[in-house]
Structures are given as structure tokens and as C-alpha cells.
Design a protein around this motif. Sequence first.
Motif, short mmCIF file in Angstrom:
data_model
loop_
_atom_site.label_atom_id
_atom_site.label_comp_id
_atom_site.label_asym_id
_atom_site.label_seq_id
_atom_site.Cartn_x
_atom_site.Cartn_y
_atom_site.Cartn_z
N MET A 123 0.88 -1.21 0.03
CA MET A 123 0.10 -0.05 0.00
C MET A 123 0.80 1.25 0.07
O MET A 123 1.81 1.11 0.76
N THR A 124 0.65 2.30 -0.93
CA THR A 124 1.61 3.37 -1.15
C THR A 124 1.14 4.36 0.15
O THR A 124 -0.07 4.47 0.66
N GLU A 125 2.01 5.16 0.45
CA GLU A 125 1.81 6.12 1.61
C GLU A 125 0.81 6.95 0.98
O GLU A 125 0.81 7.34 0.00
N PRO A 126 -0.42 7.62 1.89
CA PRO A 126 -1.31 8.57 1.67
C PRO A 126 -0.67 9.81 1.02
O PRO A 126 0.55 10.38 1.74
N LEU A 127 -1.32 10.43 0.29
CA LEU A 127 -0.90 11.64 -0.22
C LEU A 127 -1.27 12.63 0.83
O LEU A 127 -2.31 12.63 1.21
N THR A 128 -0.38 13.75 1.28
CA THR A 128 -0.52 14.62 2.18
C THR A 128 -0.90 15.89 1.75
O THR A 128 -0.14 16.71 1.00
N LEU A 129 -2.07 16.27 2.14
CA LEU A 129 -2.70 17.84 1.68
C LEU A 129 -2.77 18.68 2.86
O LEU A 129 -3.38 18.38 4.03
N ALA A 130 -2.29 19.71 2.89
CA ALA A 130 -2.34 20.68 3.82
C ALA A 130 -3.61 21.71 3.35
O ALA A 130 -3.54 22.24 2.39
N VAL A 131 -4.45 21.73 4.34
CA VAL A 131 -5.49 22.57 4.13
C VAL A 131 -5.81 23.67 5.18
O VAL A 131 -5.24 23.44 6.28
N SER A 168 -8.28 9.99 5.37
CA SER A 168 -9.30 9.68 4.79
C SER A 168 -9.80 8.17 4.95
O SER A 168 -8.92 7.52 5.25
N ASP A 169 -10.93 8.05 5.05
CA ASP A 169 -11.50 6.43 5.50
C ASP A 169 -11.03 5.49 4.16
O ASP A 169 -10.48 4.30 4.93
N ASP A 170 -10.75 5.85 3.14
CA ASP A 170 -10.15 5.11 2.07
C ASP A 170 -8.52 4.90 2.30
O ASP A 170 -8.05 4.16 1.43
N GLY A 171 -7.94 5.59 3.07
CA GLY A 171 -6.58 5.44 3.39
C GLY A 171 -5.64 6.29 2.28
O GLY A 171 -4.50 6.20 2.15
N ARG A 172 -6.34 7.07 1.11
CA ARG A 172 -5.51 7.58 0.16
C ARG A 172 -5.01 8.92 0.58
O ARG A 172 -4.11 9.14 0.13
N PHE A 173 -5.53 9.64 1.51
CA PHE A 173 -5.18 10.94 1.86
C PHE A 173 -5.03 11.13 3.26
O PHE A 173 -5.74 10.75 4.13
N ARG A 174 -3.91 11.95 3.59
CA ARG A 174 -3.94 12.32 4.89
C ARG A 174 -3.95 13.97 5.09
O ARG A 174 -3.70 14.56 4.08
N PHE A 175 -4.79 14.49 5.88
CA PHE A 175 -4.69 16.05 5.80
C PHE A 175 -4.28 16.65 6.89
O PHE A 175 -4.36 16.30 8.19
#
Length: 210
Positions: free
Chosen positions: A1-9, A43-50
Amino acid sequence: MTEPLTLAVPKGRVLKVLIPLLERAGVDARCLKLDDRRLVRESDDGRFRFLLLKPDDVPTYVEYGAADVGVSGKDMLLERRYDLYQPLDLGIGRCRLVVAARRGSVPPDVPRVATKYPGIARSHFARRGTQAELIIVQGSVELAPLVGLSHLIVDLVETGATLAENDLEERETICEVSSVVVANRSQFKLRRAEVEPLIERLRAVAAAAR
Ligand code: PRP
């Protein structure tokens, strides 16, 4: 599983309009709607970290690679120089940077100007060929002329309500501001396969929302 993409919001006003935009672009952003104090959410789907940040800090986190991608106001990008890729204007968080004063007041030849944007204010008055003494404050800038701290302010105006309710008037518009997507330059190259489609989906939903 790839690392989630990290989004700064950015926390606050812009986040409220950003969440539906992210969702329409296929990003599972439900965790951003939870009313708690966690600063990192996945995110619940593990694709993004905010990362939930003060808006002014978003470019710094992205520039240093603590986040891959972020959403920042153009005001901060104009105020300080960041080495960032800026692929997309989302057209949300629209406001403008203005010079304002007490209604009917006449500033002196060398006015004191309260602002949290000393860089933008300095270049604005230099372009005008006017001298100004800059006073740096961090918020509630509209208070400064009311209590004699400054003659003018340089600040953001969205609806104009804060100016009106504090007996201030706009004297000049310096520039329009909106929220833009910023990306870390090396992460953009390393994770291009994820970042580019995300930006293209955001571009499509932002265009549809205009
Ligand atoms: C921003 C800005 C103005 C206000 C303008 O402040 O600095 O004060 O919003 O909005 P309006 O034109 O819709 O009234 P913010 O609420 O972010 O808080 P701050 O004063 O602490 O920066």
C-alpha cells in the motif's frame, strides 16, 4: 500500500468551501467535517492524509515537504517568496487586499499603516512613490485606525462588513486574492501519477463551479 498523499488545508472560512470541491474531485474528505481538535486526519479510504493548518502556514509545510500538496491564499504567496509549484487557481476564497482608512479621514504625508502584510504594503507604497511607516499586527487589523495606532490599514476585504461596521472605508484595491493549489516541487515529480490527476480533477470541478 502506498503512503497516503498529504494535503495541507487551511482551517476556517476557506475549508468550508474547499470540502465540497474536494469531494466533487473524488477525494474522500468526510474526516474534515468532524468537529474535533485533531490536526492530522486520514481519509477512510486511506488515500489521503490531511494537515489542518492556520492558512498562513500552508505554504511553509508544503515547501518543506511536510505536505505534498496544499491550498493557500494568494496573499501569503505574494507576501513571502516560497519555492513552490502553483498549478491551479481554485477560484474560491475570493477577496481583495485593500488600503483602508477611517471614513472621511485625511492621512498625513507619511502615514502609519497597520498590516500583517508588510512586504505587500511596502511594495505598494513604493510603487506609489509614497513613504509609509509600517506597523505589523497579526489580526483585528481594523482596530488600529480606531484607536490611533495607525492612519491606514492594508488588509483583506471579503464582504466589506468588517470595514463598514468599524466606520472604515476602502481607499485603494491592491490586488485580488483567491485560493490556489500549491505543490512541493520534488514531491510533484516523485508522485506525479497521483498529484497530476488530482489537480486535473480539481481543475474540472473548479471550472464547473465558476
Ligand atoms: C479577515 C480580514 C478582515 C475580514 C474581512 O479577518 O482580515 O478582518 O476577514 O472580511 P469581511 O470583508 O467579509 O468583513 P479574519 O476574520 O480572518 O480574522 P483576523 O482579523 O483575525 O485576521
